[in-house]
Design a protein around this motif. Structure first.
Motif, PDB file in Angstrom:
ATOM      1  N   LEU A   1       0.625  -1.336  -0.061  1.00  0.00           N
ATOM      2  CA  LEU A   1      -0.340   0.227   0.264  1.00  0.00           C
ATOM      3  C   LEU A   1       0.812   1.544  -0.154  1.00  0.00           C
ATOM      4  O   LEU A   1       0.353   2.981  -0.068  1.00  0.00           O
ATOM      5  CB  LEU A   1      -1.282   0.094   1.187  1.00  0.00           C
ATOM      6  CG  LEU A   1       0.027   0.138   2.550  1.00  0.00           C
ATOM      7  CD1 LEU A   1      -0.234   1.860   3.236  1.00  0.00           C
ATOM      8  CD2 LEU A   1      -1.369  -0.293   4.010  1.00  0.00           C
ATOM      9  N   TYR A   2       2.395   1.164   0.035  1.00  0.00           N
ATOM     10  CA  TYR A   2       2.891   2.128   0.675  1.00  0.00           C
ATOM     11  C   TYR A   2       3.702   2.423  -0.770  1.00  0.00           C
ATOM     12  O   TYR A   2       4.276   3.900  -1.046  1.00  0.00           O
ATOM     13  CB  TYR A   2       4.156   2.196   0.879  1.00  0.00           C
ATOM     14  CG  TYR A   2       3.603   2.051   2.603  1.00  0.00           C
ATOM     15  CD1 TYR A   2       3.310   3.285   3.739  1.00  0.00           C
ATOM     16  CD2 TYR A   2       3.913   0.448   3.449  1.00  0.00           C
ATOM     17  CE1 TYR A   2       2.896   2.518   4.815  1.00  0.00           C
ATOM     18  CE2 TYR A   2       3.314   0.273   4.963  1.00  0.00           C
ATOM     19  CZ  TYR A   2       2.819   1.814   5.208  1.00  0.00           C
ATOM     20  OH  TYR A   2       2.743   1.589   6.832  1.00  0.00           O
ATOM     21  N   GLU A   3       3.880   2.013  -2.104  1.00  0.00           N
ATOM     22  CA  GLU A   3       3.689   1.984  -3.397  1.00  0.00           C
ATOM     23  C   GLU A   3       2.721   2.286  -4.708  1.00  0.00           C
ATOM     24  O   GLU A   3       3.261   2.863  -6.006  1.00  0.00           O
ATOM     25  CB  GLU A   3       5.321   1.125  -3.669  1.00  0.00           C
ATOM     26  CG  GLU A   3       5.922   0.857  -2.435  1.00  0.00           C
ATOM     27  CD  GLU A   3       6.705  -0.944  -3.168  1.00  0.00           C
ATOM     28  OE1 GLU A   3       6.763  -1.406  -4.480  1.00  0.00           O
ATOM     29  OE2 GLU A   3       7.569  -0.821  -2.689  1.00  0.00           O
ATOM     30  N   SER A   4       1.723   1.887  -3.506  1.00  0.00           N
ATOM     31  CA  SER A   4       0.674   2.335  -4.698  1.00  0.00           C
ATOM     32  C   SER A   4      -0.984   3.218  -4.348  1.00  0.00           C
ATOM     33  O   SER A   4      -1.405   2.737  -2.663  1.00  0.00           O
ATOM     34  CB  SER A   4      -0.153   0.696  -4.904  1.00  0.00           C
ATOM     35  OG  SER A   4      -1.186   0.698  -5.386  1.00  0.00           O
ATOM     36  N   PRO A   5      -0.781   4.187  -4.972  1.00  0.00           N
ATOM     37  CA  PRO A   5      -2.019   4.858  -4.014  1.00  0.00           C
ATOM     38  C   PRO A   5      -3.627   3.831  -4.022  1.00  0.00           C
ATOM     39  O   PRO A   5      -4.130   4.402  -3.550  1.00  0.00           O
ATOM     40  CB  PRO A   5      -1.905   5.769  -5.432  1.00  0.00           C
ATOM     41  CG  PRO A   5      -1.026   6.092  -6.248  1.00  0.00           C
ATOM     42  CD  PRO A   5      -0.200   4.867  -5.761  1.00  0.00           C
ATOM     43  N   ALA A   6      -3.892   3.360  -5.187  1.00  0.00           N
ATOM     44  CA  ALA A   6      -4.656   2.630  -4.976  1.00  0.00           C
ATOM     45  C   ALA A   6      -5.126   2.098  -4.573  1.00  0.00           C
ATOM     46  O   ALA A   6      -6.145   2.252  -3.597  1.00  0.00           O
ATOM     47  CB  ALA A   6      -5.357   2.196  -6.969  1.00  0.00           C
ATOM     48  N   TYR A   7      -4.049   0.884  -3.871  1.00  0.00           N
ATOM     49  CA  TYR A   7      -4.264   0.171  -3.215  1.00  0.00           C
ATOM     50  C   TYR A   7      -3.787   1.018  -1.727  1.00  0.00           C
ATOM     51  O   TYR A   7      -4.971   0.307  -0.069  1.00  0.00           O
ATOM     52  CB  TYR A   7      -3.498  -0.771  -2.839  1.00  0.00           C
ATOM     53  CG  TYR A   7      -3.403  -2.151  -4.245  1.00  0.00           C
ATOM     54  CD1 TYR A   7      -3.863  -2.513  -4.789  1.00  0.00           C
ATOM     55  CD2 TYR A   7      -1.719  -2.566  -4.243  1.00  0.00           C
ATOM     56  CE1 TYR A   7      -4.472  -2.949  -5.548  1.00  0.00           C
ATOM     57  CE2 TYR A   7      -2.109  -3.812  -5.258  1.00  0.00           C
ATOM     58  CZ  TYR A   7      -3.351  -3.686  -5.924  1.00  0.00           C
ATOM     59  OH  TYR A   7      -3.143  -5.174  -6.450  1.00  0.00           O
ATOM     60  N   ALA A   8      -3.776   2.511  -1.236  1.00  0.00           N
ATOM     61  CA  ALA A   8      -3.556   2.830   0.355  1.00  0.00           C
ATOM     62  C   ALA A   8      -4.431   3.692  -0.065  1.00  0.00           C
ATOM     63  O   ALA A   8      -5.132   3.103   1.285  1.00  0.00           O
ATOM     64  CB  ALA A   8      -2.558   4.370  -0.588  1.00  0.00           C
TER      65      ALA A   8
END
Length: 428
Positions: A224-231
């Motif tokens: 989640l720290y590397e993907s805006p959508a997953y964040a």
């Protein structure tokens, strides 16, 4: 698409960075499941492949016979209309876009009375080809075209599945037809023939929309720290688990107001299962600072507010004034004022310990919209994985469809019989 979750931390109900660290392991597992589903083109997961699998050439070929219409009228409901409406309402065009996505007779009559049907393309969309509301509205539109002396077969585009009433109609009358993508629920179909035919008819860059979707695909990763959508998906899930069961979705751009409607269907229909889910509430900044913010700040601590905005936009200067108390506005602009309203709302919510998340795009254009649509779909799928819900089904919706069809004599459905059991307690 950029996501800032700082104001979702240490709030009520809120998260900590330690919570996110623990959750990130589950995000990695969920991402692996999503990636497998995409690789195998599984039902639902195939939606996230659309930026690569959608065929813009087929869309352009289907709309080419219509030239440059004055207007396009989409007849569809839910996911068959909202994706197209999101793009149409966000992007300026000389071709007016209208949507018949309800069966209110007053609204239907008023719209048809205002349209020059001879200069309008009718875009009828239904995966099954049997959707009652869509077919009823199309029959009304077709009758109106006949009454106006317009050959409806020369002004109609069909988007549907391989079988069904609409497919038979298209084959019988040799109508231009587009296929709905396999394995893609309607609410996930914005980046496909379902959403992009109107985009093409309005003269917009379909390839740029899909390129934005591919930007979103490229940004997915196992953290989640590397993907805006997953964040966004992980944060909304974790907040819902802690009691933030309402997601007030608040774009600060009127061009994105319909995007909030699209988001509401995506979030509600995908995640509202098994007593779980997060209720989307549509709002508009800065308008709803004056109508809803009181509740968000001072009401029950059960809300997340999602603030969405473009960082670049056209602007309009505010004239100088001698009016007492308003001179501070002179020399600034409406854009400055809207940015100040955005920052004030964000800070106001944070000061009241209300979790809020900032979602930003560079500007409202085809590429950014494609990335934003894809990003929210990926966020929704991740949330569903974390919550262990059946993201891509909608059994409660199907119950209501069967009940309505039975009431109209379209079959023998026990759901229709349940309507007669309604309890009455009238106060006249």
């Amino acid at each position: 698409m950029d996501v800032d979750i700082g104001n979702a931390l240490e709030t009520r109900p809120g998260l900590t960075e330690e919570t996110l660290d623990r959750l990130d392991d589950r995000v990695a597992d969920a991402h692996d499941r999503i990636a497998r589903g995409m690789a195998d083109d599984e039902f639902g997961y195939a939606s996230l492949n659309l930026p690569e699998t959608a065929d813009p050439a087929a869309i352009r070929a289907a709309v080419e016979p219509f030239g440059e219409p004055e207007a396009v009228l989409t007849v569809g409901i839910g996911g068959s209309a909202l994706g197209a409406a999101t793009l149409a309402d966000a992007l300026e065009s000389d071709v007016d876009a209208h949507f018949l996505d309800n069966v209110d007779p007053d609204a239907v009559d008023a719209l048809l009375a205002d349209l020059s049907l001879a200069d309008t393309v009718v875009n009828v969309v239904s995966r099954s080809g049997t959707t009652a509301e869509t077919l009823a509205n199309f029959l009304v539109v077709r009758d109106a075209m006949d009454d106006a002396g317009v050959d409806w077969t020369e002004r109609t585009l069909v988007t549907t599945g391989e079988e069904g009433n609409l497919r038979q109609l298209a084959e019988t009358h040799d109508l231009p037809a587009l296929d709905v993508p396999e394995g893609v629920p309607g609410r996930f179909s914005a980046l496909s023939t379902v959403g992009l035919a109107v985009t093409a008819l309005q003269g917009h860059d379909v390839e740029a929309v899909l390129a934005g979707g591919r930007d979103g695909m490229d940004a997915l990763s196992g953290s989640l720290y590397e993907s805006p959508a997953y964040a966004y998906g992980a944060t909304t899930y974790a907040l819902a688990e802690r009691g933030a069961l309402t997601n007030a979705f608040m774009p600060y751009s009127e061009s994105l107001e319909t995007f909030a409607e699209w988001f509401a269907q995506l979030w509600a229909e995908s995640l509202g299962k098994d007593g779980l889910g997060q209720t989307p509430a549509r709002a508009l900044g800065a308008t709803d600072q004056h109508s809803q913010l009181q509740l968000y700040r001072a009401g029950p601590a059960d809300k997340l507010v999602t603030l969405v905005r473009p960082t670049e936009r056209a602007d309009a200067p505010i004239p100088e004034t001698d009016l007492e108390g308003l001179s501070y506005l002179g020399g600034s602009s409406l854009g400055d004022l809207l940015d100040a309203e955005f920052a004030a709302t964000e800070a106001s919510l944070a000061a009241a310990d209300v979790p809020n998340v900032r979602v930003e795009i560079d500007r409202v254009d085809e590429r950014a919209l494609g990335e934003l649509l894809f990003g929210m779909e990926a966020a929704c799928v991740l949330y569903g994985e974390l919550a262990s819900v059946s993201t891509f089904t909608q059994p409660a919706v199907e119950w209501g469809k069967k009940a309505a069809r039975g009431l109209l004599g379209g079959g023998d459905f026990p759901e229709a019989e349940a309507v007669a059991d309604k309890r009455e307690f009238r106060i006249d």
